[in-house]
Design a protein around this motif. Sequence first.
Motif, mmCIF file in Angstrom:
data_model
loop_
_atom_site.group_PDB
_atom_site.id
_atom_site.type_symbol
_atom_site.label_atom_id
_atom_site.label_comp_id
_atom_site.label_asym_id
_atom_site.label_seq_id
_atom_site.Cartn_x
_atom_site.Cartn_y
_atom_site.Cartn_z
ATOM 1 N N SER A 94 0.849 -1.190 0.000
ATOM 2 C CA SER A 94 0.000 0.000 0.000
ATOM 3 C C SER A 94 0.886 1.241 0.000
ATOM 4 O O SER A 94 2.034 1.201 0.474
ATOM 5 C CB SER A 94 -0.919 0.007 1.220
ATOM 6 N N SER A 103 -13.963 -5.740 -7.515
ATOM 7 C CA SER A 103 -12.732 -5.432 -6.786
ATOM 8 C C SER A 103 -12.906 -5.653 -5.296
ATOM 9 O O SER A 103 -14.022 -5.705 -4.767
ATOM 10 C CB SER A 103 -12.281 -3.989 -7.065
ATOM 11 N N ALA A 113 -12.801 5.153 2.627
ATOM 12 C CA ALA A 113 -12.645 4.697 1.248
ATOM 13 C C ALA A 113 -13.914 4.912 0.434
ATOM 14 O O ALA A 113 -13.860 5.171 -0.767
ATOM 15 C CB ALA A 113 -12.237 3.220 1.235
ATOM 16 N N ASN A 129 -15.858 -3.878 -2.742
ATOM 17 C CA ASN A 129 -16.284 -2.580 -3.264
ATOM 18 C C ASN A 129 -17.813 -2.539 -3.335
ATOM 19 O O ASN A 129 -18.417 -3.294 -4.098
ATOM 20 C CB ASN A 129 -15.679 -2.392 -4.656
ATOM 21 N N HIS A 185 -10.327 -5.191 -1.359
ATOM 22 C CA HIS A 185 -9.177 -4.544 -0.738
ATOM 23 C C HIS A 185 -8.648 -5.408 0.401
ATOM 24 O O HIS A 185 -9.418 -6.002 1.158
ATOM 25 C CB HIS A 185 -9.546 -3.173 -0.165
ATOM 26 N N SER A 227 -1.184 -1.307 -5.767
ATOM 27 C CA SER A 227 -0.949 -0.429 -4.623
ATOM 28 C C SER A 227 -2.003 0.666 -4.592
ATOM 29 O O SER A 227 -2.147 1.427 -5.542
ATOM 30 C CB SER A 227 0.442 0.206 -4.716
ATOM 31 N N ALA A 228 -2.752 0.747 -3.497
ATOM 32 C CA ALA A 228 -3.729 1.805 -3.273
ATOM 33 C C ALA A 228 -3.252 2.646 -2.092
ATOM 34 O O ALA A 228 -2.312 2.263 -1.388
ATOM 35 C CB ALA A 228 -5.108 1.208 -3.001
ATOM 36 N N ARG A 277 -5.303 -3.171 -3.390
ATOM 37 C CA ARG A 277 -6.570 -3.393 -4.099
ATOM 38 C C ARG A 277 -6.429 -4.586 -5.026
ATOM 39 O O ARG A 277 -5.379 -4.756 -5.674
ATOM 40 C CB ARG A 277 -6.954 -2.151 -4.889
ATOM 41 N N ASN A 302 -8.144 -6.071 -8.273
ATOM 42 C CA ASN A 302 -9.076 -5.891 -9.384
ATOM 43 C C ASN A 302 -9.205 -7.215 -10.119
ATOM 44 O O ASN A 302 -8.227 -7.717 -10.686
ATOM 45 C CB ASN A 302 -8.593 -4.811 -10.346
#
Length: 849
Positions: free
Chosen positions: A87, A328, A348, A294, A330, A174-175, A180, A182
């Motif tokens: 991250s 998605s 978020a 999400n 996390h 990397s968020a 994350r 996807n």
Amino acid sequence: VRVRLRVPPNIGHGRCSVHSRGIQAAVIVPLRIPSCHCSRQRLPADMSVKEAMMLSKVWGNAVRGLLVGLAVLGSVLERVGAVDVRSLDGSVVVSLNNAGMTEVTVGSQVLTLTGGATVLGRATSSSSTVPSPTSCTAHGASTLSAPATIVQQWACESPQGPTVYVTSSDAFISAPTSVRINTTISPATFAAGALATTSPFTTALSTPITFAASTFSSMWTSWGKGCVNNNGATHGMCFAGGLWSEPFTPESLLPTTSARYRYGATVGATDSFTLPLVTLLDDDHDVAVSLALNPDDPLLELGLETTANSTRFNRELLRLGHRPVSFSAHIIGHAACWRPALLWFTRAYPPYFESWAPDAADYEGLGSYSWNQDPYNATRANALGFTTNWDLSGTWMPYDGLFLPYQENWLNLGPINGGLAQYNVTYAMMDAYYQSIQKLGFHSLSYFDIGNWGTRTNTHYTGPNRTCGERPNGAGPAPCPDPDGANSYLRDFLWPALLRSGWSVPGGKFTTPRNDWVGTTDMDTAEPVFEDLIVEQAGRHLEMLPSFEGIAIDRLDYSEFFNYNADDGVSWVPINSSGAHGSALDVFGPARALRLSYRHTFNRLHEVLHAEGRTTQPGSSAAKKKIMFNNCNSLCRLDEMRSFDGTFSEGASLNAVAWTGLKQPTILWTYDLSPDTAALDSYFQQHLLMNVYPMAPMPKNDHSITPGSPVVEAAYMAYAPLFNAMHGARWLLSTRPVHLDADAGAVANVFTLPRSLTAVEGATAWPDLLVNIMLGATSTTTTLTLSLGPAARAYGWPRISGGLVSTLHPGSTVWSKPVAVTEVGQNLTATIVLVRGCATVKVTCRLVE
């Protein structure tokens, strides 16, 4: 990789360091050089490899050699098939190989995993709400491709069709405060580039975290944990199962039996959960890993399954095979506490948690669902803690769907439930009521729902075409405000929206239109002919009622349906039986999910009611954003809350609705209460613990508590000051902020109060805190410790040097004198007196000078 490079003296003094755990930062741009300071320039933190090579003209061959060396090292490690993804804030690092996640690092603690990538497969009745007849098996080995994507091909076989090949790809990215994932499920192509068979199908899509049995000790989610006794000696409508218990304590992962939770409501599951989030805790090392989905994704049917060595979210009913499907999740790393996971979630995805209307907190307080139009006894109402009425459905409207007719006057719905009278209604009459209640300092929200039409509906109506006037903006003829007017309009204008056949998880398949209370019929709101009318009705409230404040929308449970007569391109649901399995629905096909229909309509209503200055008409009520409350009557899911300012819910699932109110008002139904003082203490304290307001015994309440019992009314008045103190309270979501000594047996929750209420000298940066200590039964004191160092770090607040603590108890309207407080290392400790086993505690923090 750790490299130290001395800067050549001809460009100034300094030292630059490049540090990355693994190779991700060294191979994949941007290359991060966080601690480089030179006399001529400071390198940006997100400098790419290409930019660094350009700077090598200034830096010389030393930098060029360093970057080339890192690139070579990266290519070697990439061939090994391992990569780390971090991250951006460094709070969590996920290590991958071709099989999935191998480690998660939180702080300095490395947690060993045994897998974690999307799995397609045939869900069984023990792990699925809707077992699919399609089974999928891995077709070949999975691969890890650059930059950090796990790719797996699957062969999926259905009894009714050919083998379909699809490819799952999980890209780990990397968020800012998470890693994350996807995911895309795509129709597969073969080596020659030819597309494989693309027959639609569905199967369970699992997003798992698997681990050795000793890696994590416990798990937590936003479970329902039972229902409160809000209907005399029992509970009302309940979708959480069993008797209420506090939802804060994680559950052990040691048992070998698995547990399964259903998103939104308990149907064939251990319990329900409200937020798509699960937390795994390693208490020995004070670290935790959370997996969050999400809420923007189409979560048609979602389950959560946990065992001693795994947790997984199972997405179901998504149509696969015909086109790419993406969603998605996390991975979040934090201390061994569920609150930081909720803090992450609220930050978020803020639209799902925060009110759109800035004055939403003004509507907090005890509620009513009444058709009373007589003058309110303001003294009594204030003593009960009453704030907000929700207009009984038939108070003004002639029938469902036509809330404000296109005539100057009409007859209301008339006798329903508790004996509502029938009378003539005008706009002036409605607005006068709203003005009168507002002058007393109270509020009333207009009744609204989006899933029904008519009353005493006859879907075989053969009478004449009947319309009454014209709708605005050339929308066509307007419906007449009487039952046959509704029937005629349904047949001639709204027929495509009628829910004529479909299926739901709770009720199964149906092949005729569904009628509900007072003979309404269920509708699919995504059909433009109906949705446009519903949205137009909301706009008429703004235009016709200057004192209109907002709406509360009824019956979220209707969104459980799937409409066989429409196709959203997303859903694949049971539609028929092949005959091979008796009456089982094992043939799947297209439909439209009313979950998606409702989300679309909710958003359109939000755009109307939350738009400031929508009209310049003099005296219009559209000058400010209006309130939109939702009713989690027997279903409560975060993904359907994005457009709302809060909830006013039927049922008895206290915890389930509380999770939607972390930063919003929450009111829950009270059907009736037993005149048992111990039961009344428990009831009110459960609500105070969860920051949820019950209903007040107001005149002409419908299927909810009414005046009558002196014992019950006295209890309301005893607890009203505690509920009033809670107005505007929002959950404090830092790590383990509150602790009580175990001997008291009480439970505590801690909240922040609005800064406008904080007027104590020395408290300019911290809001006041409110601590509700509840359910201590016969205990008379407890030791309260507030750990505020983590709160200061999480919220960016300054250090404290003590605080002022005062208490409020049932039966009292005055806060106590300050209680003695000790402060050690950002921890505040005080001995708190309990009355009836509880206390509301207000804390004003003093800052370090």
